[in-house]
Every structure is written in structure tokens, then in C-alpha cells.
Design a protein around this motif. Sequence first.
Motif, PDB file in Angstrom:
ATOM      1  N   GLU B 711       1.047  -0.711   0.068  1.00 28.39           N
ATOM      2  CA  GLU B 711      -0.362   0.288   0.275  1.00 28.39           C
ATOM      3  C   GLU B 711       0.738   1.480  -0.456  1.00 28.39           C
ATOM      4  O   GLU B 711       0.003   2.179  -0.580  1.00 28.39           O
ATOM      5  CB  GLU B 711      -0.945  -0.029   1.591  1.00 28.39           C
ATOM      6  CG  GLU B 711      -2.228  -0.798   0.913  1.00 28.39           C
ATOM      7  CD  GLU B 711      -2.821  -1.129   2.076  1.00 28.39           C
ATOM      8  OE1 GLU B 711      -2.637  -0.062   2.974  1.00 28.39           O
ATOM      9  OE2 GLU B 711      -3.586  -1.907   2.367  1.00 28.39           O
ATOM     10  N   LYS B 712       1.859   0.993   0.926  1.00 25.08           N
ATOM     11  CA  LYS B 712       2.896   2.803   0.966  1.00 25.08           C
ATOM     12  C   LYS B 712       3.832   2.649  -0.376  1.00 25.08           C
ATOM     13  O   LYS B 712       3.879   3.108  -1.297  1.00 25.08           O
ATOM     14  CB  LYS B 712       3.549   1.781   1.879  1.00 25.08           C
ATOM     15  CG  LYS B 712       4.321   3.208   2.973  1.00 25.08           C
ATOM     16  CD  LYS B 712       5.009   2.817   3.603  1.00 25.08           C
ATOM     17  CE  LYS B 712       4.501   3.289   5.044  1.00 25.08           C
ATOM     18  NZ  LYS B 712       4.894   3.228   6.622  1.00 25.08           N
ATOM     19  N   GLU B 714       2.227   1.407  -3.543  1.00 23.84           N
ATOM     20  CA  GLU B 714       1.374   2.586  -3.899  1.00 23.84           C
ATOM     21  C   GLU B 714       0.797   3.637  -3.883  1.00 23.84           C
ATOM     22  O   GLU B 714       0.931   4.420  -5.115  1.00 23.84           O
ATOM     23  CB  GLU B 714       0.289   1.644  -4.003  1.00 23.84           C
ATOM     24  CG  GLU B 714       0.449   0.199  -4.831  1.00 23.84           C
ATOM     25  CD  GLU B 714      -0.523  -0.194  -4.752  1.00 23.84           C
ATOM     26  OE1 GLU B 714      -2.269  -0.462  -3.886  1.00 23.84           O
ATOM     27  OE2 GLU B 714      -0.904  -1.642  -5.917  1.00 23.84           O
ATOM     28  N   GLU B 715       1.121   4.551  -3.021  1.00 25.40           N
ATOM     29  CA  GLU B 715       1.038   6.006  -2.963  1.00 25.40           C
ATOM     30  C   GLU B 715       1.978   6.141  -3.724  1.00 25.40           C
ATOM     31  O   GLU B 715       2.094   7.224  -4.019  1.00 25.40           O
ATOM     32  CB  GLU B 715       1.367   6.118  -1.375  1.00 25.40           C
ATOM     33  CG  GLU B 715       0.321   6.099  -0.141  1.00 25.40           C
ATOM     34  CD  GLU B 715       0.813   6.232   1.087  1.00 25.40           C
ATOM     35  OE1 GLU B 715       0.616   6.936   1.729  1.00 25.40           O
ATOM     36  OE2 GLU B 715      -0.458   5.781   1.761  1.00 25.40           O
ATOM     37  N   PHE B 716       3.275   5.878  -3.547  1.00 29.61           N
ATOM     38  CA  PHE B 716       4.625   6.608  -4.178  1.00 29.61           C
ATOM     39  C   PHE B 716       4.141   6.550  -5.390  1.00 29.61           C
ATOM     40  O   PHE B 716       4.764   7.574  -6.325  1.00 29.61           O
ATOM     41  CB  PHE B 716       6.261   5.900  -3.455  1.00 29.61           C
ATOM     42  CG  PHE B 716       6.206   5.974  -2.169  1.00 29.61           C
ATOM     43  CD1 PHE B 716       6.047   7.185  -1.700  1.00 29.61           C
ATOM     44  CD2 PHE B 716       6.933   4.951  -1.585  1.00 29.61           C
ATOM     45  CE1 PHE B 716       6.317   7.213  -0.631  1.00 29.61           C
ATOM     46  CE2 PHE B 716       7.055   4.630  -0.526  1.00 29.61           C
ATOM     47  CZ  PHE B 716       7.333   6.657   0.192  1.00 29.61           C
TER      48      PHE B 716
END
Lengths: 198, 724
Positions: B711-712, B714-716
Motif C-alpha cells: 500500500e505504501k 502504491e502511494e509513491f
Amino acid sequence: MADNNVSSAPIKYDHNFAQEFFSTENGRLAQKCMQCGMCAVSCATKDLMDHSPRRLFNLVRAGKKDEVLGSNTMWMCTSCCTCKVRCPRGIPLVDVMHDLKNMAIAQNYVSYPQAAFYQAFWQEVLNRGRAFEGGVMARYYLKRGWGEIKKAFEMKDLGMSMLKHGRLPMVPPRKIKGLKELQQIIEKAQALQRKEAK
Amino acid sequence: MAKKVGVYICKGCGIGEALDVDALAKVASKEYKAPVVKTCDVLCAPEGIELIKQDLAGEGVNLVVIAGCSARVNYDHFDFGPEILVERVNLREQVVWTQPPDDEDTQMMAEDYMRMTLAKTKNLELPEPFIGENLSKAILVVGGGLAGMTAALEAANAGHQVILVEKESALGGWLNKVYKIAPLAAPFTELQDPDVEARVQAINDNPRIKVYTGATIASTAGAPGMFDVTINTAGGEVTERVGAIVLATGARPYDPEKLGHLGYGQFADVITQAQLEELVKAEGKVVRPSSKEEAVKVAFIQCAGSRDPEHLPYCSAACCVESIKQALYVKEQNPEAAVYVFYKDIRSSGQYEHFYKQAQMQGVVFVKADVESIEEGEGGKLAVNAQDLMMGAPTLLDEVDVVVLANGMVPSTLVDENLPPEEQTRILNLKYRQGPELPTLKYGFPDSHFICFPYETRRTGIYAAGSVRRPMDMLQAVEDATGAALKAIQCVEMTARGMAVHPRSGDLSFPEFMMSRCTQCKRCTEECPFGAINEDEKANPLPNPTRCRRCGTCMGACPERIISFKNYSVPMIGNMVKAIEVPEEDEEKPRVLIFACENDAIPALDMAGINRLNYSKWVRIIPVRCLGSLNLVWVNDAMSKGIDGVLLLGCKHGDDYQCHFMKGSELAGIRLSKVSETLDRLGLESERVQMEEVSIMDYDKIPGIIERFIEKIEEFGPNPMKGF
């Protein structure tokens, strides 16, 4: 749990009473107590006791004779044996309580009515070989004295009602056959008990 | 060696149903030109094994790649002798059991694992064992007390030469200092004689044991199998070559001078347990030290300084039994004597509960209390003031003849920080670059991996036993000494075969250094958790392969990447990273690389598979020997390949670490803190690389850990290096 110690001076450990108690037949085994509290949480009548069995043994260790023999712990014990079967050290607590009762009576710590009742019942059985309620009652009231007799008069309605229904025999039953032998058996048992104790 | 690869793909355990096995076989035969590629219904069944064995004999295959179950199972089935390399592709636990069947991404994952393993085989070589010169199988035992004598006897009876060094003039150690010992055998109720003569006789009668008394160790050089130990004896210096060392130097009582609050030093009749033993040995009975009258009222104070953050924070495990024993001395001479034991908690471990009961039945009174002070009472006797915790009231024990303090023990390896270095206790005087003594875990005890690997210190081939390892009673010390002797035997036998000792027992590979490119930065010598790398006079690293536990921490540390194992190296893992197929950005299929420690994280990942826990299809897992062997260049490789994130799964570190190599995961963490520079250079967020602590039991947390990380990432957004 606050102690019954009224003064603020520290409790002195006294070895004498501990030795006296630990030299009785079953009290000897109470030396193994490790204060885990299993007996106290198992006891059905603990809430009525001055001290739980665990605390009682601790008081013995500290040598507080008056607290131990003057407490109602052993008189409240119903001999249900729950503590005895659960004790991890295998202390026969019920028998220890019996020893304590004997010790209390022998040393005249008899302020609790149970003490008088136990003795009344016991003498009755010893004399007849069977229990006669009337006899037990009479002995009990005489032992307890005037105050208790007054209380007995307050219960006269109940007494009359029991009498009407034939629940209160006035005539003592016959003694059992072989009473002599029974008394010999009991004597022998008591001699053994004295021998077991140190 | 000329390698010939044979790839064998198993269809059992649901692999055949979930994957397109033929496509997988094509990856091996077309992309990687593997000469032999076969599939089989059940590879671990006799016909499967037979199929492989035929190719070994007929086709000359000598590098077997098995695509099927995890390397942690069936390794005995797929053992074709020392000449055949075996690599495993974990299709079962890591692919089929965690991913949906018949799925494009699942197939991609399996094919990637196939590519990675075949890329790894490019540099893979057959390990050749390192066999040292003039190897010795003798065992040196340091310390001639109960533990030392036991270890010496056990090792000698197992057929090894033993050298026993004792600093006192006679063997026996603590046994010489006591009147009686607590029982060592059933029924655990009677006091025993120390019986030093018989024990020493057994040592002297044994032809395999050489004893040096009145001797200390001047220096210990070399490595397992090749320790050269110089011993200072009365007759001058002697040098002995030994294979392994058992350290059984025991413990000493905690300094009672620090126990002034319990009256020590203030009253002559307040003594320590050790002083009571001396007294009884001299007088034959327990007496008041001040007047030599027989003692009739004795108080023992347990935890005198122990379990107290001001003094010894730990429990010394043996003092309760010791006090019970001494209480019985008093009761033996006079059954009427009053003996009180003031305790916090009675610790009668093992079978000593019987001993405790025995003391109770003898009339010793145990009081759970906090002792507050010792005062002078009437007639020069002592009074103990305590807070009785069972009564909830202050109590007083007066007219006490003797107060005995159970003052706990500190290991003989404890270094007094207040002393200058030249005055500090020296036991082994190691010629190791990382210091002359064993590193200690806590409180000065030299054990290193307390739960999993008892006796192991952080110096391979040196095993601690008895109360130097942790506080213990004599019975445990005997058991401990036996265990340590066995460890020492394992060590000399393994070393003679060129194998690693635990935890990679039997590993034949060892680190090799390409010295011509060494810049002498000293990182490997500093970071090796086991002090395996010394320095030569030119400041070049001087590896001692038999000290090495093959974790690869040096390989991860080396900025020049000159350290390699035959079957584990920086380029090898680098090739694995480069073999991963990274989809184009517009496909929106991110890739996350996981480096997982073989000891904890890989079993946890396998267990996640066994429990059929589903985790993200974007991950690719590479097992590493230890996170300490993680070289940052791999992160670089992954990022330039276009992989979106790198997750490190390693062991817990800190005080109660679980890392098999003590410092590996911690070092990885430290290195990771510096990785941001590398990523900044590439213009990437440093959070794309993260480390998580996983214990072997955390299999149920694995999907969550991976999910949160993805998830992290994918934020980037995707890694901009894709497709370069």
C-alpha cells in the motif's frame, strides 16, 4: 487484609508456640505449608472465618498463640475436605483443624459455642454409643451457662411444635450393645493419636 | 567444474493443477538453455528420484534444480552426495499455496522463481571444504571445579584428549570450599559430601586427561581445530594445541561489602553464605563468628542484593537451595534450633522442591518478607526488622545469633569497568582483533544465544558451561558441562571435516577474499559477529575460516564486494534480482522484492503457505543466509531494474534478539539507515526500502506486513526506472 494486631509495635516471631503446634499429630504436616492460598480460595466458609487456613498457618509460624487458638477458623471448618484434596503440599488440613480444636479445648480457648457443642455431642456418644438430641442439648446449654439458656427459652414455640410432631424425644434411647468395646476402641485411638504426636 | 544443469519440475501437491508446467519448462529450456528439463508427477517418490539419478549417471548432470517444494522439506530425498549441487525452486509453499490457481500472475511468479534460480546457478560452484593444517581434536577445559571436571571426564570418556587448566593449586573449585553439598540425586532430601577426592581421583586415573594446576592462560591464538594455547604454569610456559575450549571458570559471590544496608561489615555476626561454609568447615558446626558459641537462632536473608536493580538485577538460581542446605546444618546439630529464612520467592528449581519440603519438615520457618534492617539487640545478639508480606505487618526477629546473607553470584567473566584495562580479569587472553575476552550477553555472562543454542559463546569453538554461563546450582552445572563437552566434540569433529558448526551445521562453504581489491577499510573485521577475521601486519583482513559460522555478514559489509562463498555471493544474488521480469509501467503490476532471513522469515513464509494464507501476487522472495549478508548493491540492482520496493524480513534484534548470528539483523538495520543516499542518487523515496522484524511464529502476520508495505509503495507510484 489487615491483621488483628492492635499495637503498632512489630510482631515478634515466637518459636515456642510454633513448636508446640508442629508437634501435634497433623500439625506436623502443616510445616509443609508454602502459603500458596489454595486452601483459602477453596474454602466454603472462609468468609465466616477470622483467618483463612493459610493465614492461620502463617500466624502459627509467627507464634501468635492467642490469635490462632482464639480464632473461629477451626470451628467454622465443615470438614468438607476441599482444601485437603487441593493442597499441593498434601497437608491434611481437615485433620489439622481437628488437632487445633483439641488443642483449643485442652487449653481452654472455648469462647465459641461450637466448642461447647462439639464437647456435648462427643460426651453423649461416648456415654451411650449413640447421639441423643435431648442429651446433647442439655449438656450444651449447661456448658454455655445462663445466657444461652435464656436464648433457649426464646425458642420454646419451635420446641413445642417439634414435640407435637414427635421430633423431640424426651426419653433417652437405650445404650448400644457393646458400649464397653466402643469405649475401648476410642481409648485405643486416642492413645495412638498421642503417640503419633511428637 | 563444468556444470550441467538438469531442471526437474514436480506436479505433485497441487502444482500441476495450479500452474502451466509446460510453459514453466519452456522458461528453463528456451530462455536459459538448460540441457535437461523434465517434469514428473511426484518427484520425491522413488520413480522421481530414479528419474534424476538416471540423468546423473547417463546425462552427466551435476547441478540439479528441483522445482517443487520448499528447501526446508525433503532435503534428504534430494541429497545425491557431495559431488552434486542441488538448488530448489519453491513453487509449492511460496507460489501455489499462497496464490490463486490458474492465474496469469501466479504463473508469472512461478516463472520468475524459475528464472531467478537458474540465474543463480550461473555463478554457483561446488563448495570445497577448508581443512586447516595440523588440526587437533583435543579439548581444553578452563576451570577445574565441578563443571570443569565433569566436562573433562565426559570429553575424555568420549575418546578425546583433554587438557584441564586450574588456577588454584588443587582441583575441586567451589567443592573445596563447602562443608556439604545439596543432594545431586533422588530422593533429593539428604545432604551429600562434596567428595572431592573421588572426583579428582577419577580425573587423575583417566589417561586422556592432562591436568595443569596453579596455571593460568597467557594467550589463546588461532581458531577452532587450531587453537594454540600458552599456559603459564609453575614450571614455566607451555604451549598446547587444542581443537575446542570449554570455559568453566564459574562464578564468584557478589561483593558483600556493598550490602551495608543488611548490616554486613557493621556486625561480626552478619556473614555471607560462603563465609558460613568456611566457618562450618573450620569449626565443624554453625557458631557465632564473634564468640564461637553454638548458634541456636539463625536467620537467612535471601536475595541479599539479588533481584535488586541497585545490585544484581537477576536471580542467582542457586542461593535458595544453598540456604536450605545451610539451614539443615543448623537443624542437624540441634533440632530445637530456630531457623528463619526470609525470602522474596523460594526458587527451588528442578527436583529441589523435595529438599525445600525436607527443610520445612525439619522445622525451618520460611517467611515471605522484605528485610528492612538488621540492628543490634540485647546481649550483643542481632535483631532482624522485616515487613512480613503475608501478615501485612512489620515484624521483628530478635535474639538472633547469626544472620546469613544469600548474596548471589557474578560470573568470573564479569569485567569491572572501574578498573584500568591492565588490571581487569583476564581468562582466555584471546589473540582476536575484536578483543582479548569473550563478548558478554548481559550482566557479564558470555552466553550468546541463550534459548536456542546454549553453551555457544560469540567465539566459535569456545563453549561456556556452569555458572559462568548463567547462575545455576551444582546439579545444573553437571548437566551443563556435559552439554558443553558434547558441543566441543561436535566442533572439533566438524572442523576436521571442514564443516561449519551450528547454526549452519555441515555447511562446507566458507568466505573467500579477493585480496587484490581490498582497500583495508576494516569493515569485515569490525562487523563479523564472531571475530573470525583478524588483521595481518599490513592491515589486510586475515580470515580464520574455522572460526567462521558462514553467515555472510562480512559479505554484506564489504563495500568492494570482494568476499564470496562458492554457493553464495554478491553477483549470485545480484543475478537473481536481475532475472526478475518487471512489467511495463502501464500494465500496473508493481514488483516488490523481499530479502528474507533463512532462519526465521523463510520458515514463517513457508508456514504462511502451509496454512494457505494468501498474500500479494507482486512479491518475489529471495532467501538470504542472514540479513547481515545483505549487500546494499542488491538494493541498487533492484531499483535500477525498476522494482518498486524492497522489503527486508529479518529477526528481532535488541536485548532479546532472535538473530541466529547475533548481530546480523541489527547490522542490516544500520546499513539500511544509510541506503537513503543511494536512493536519493536515483531520485527515489527512501521509504521504498524497509525492514520488518519477523519471528518464526509470525506466519499469520506475514500477509498483513506485505499488504501494508505494498500500500505504501502504491502511494509513491511506480518506480520511474522501469524499462531502462
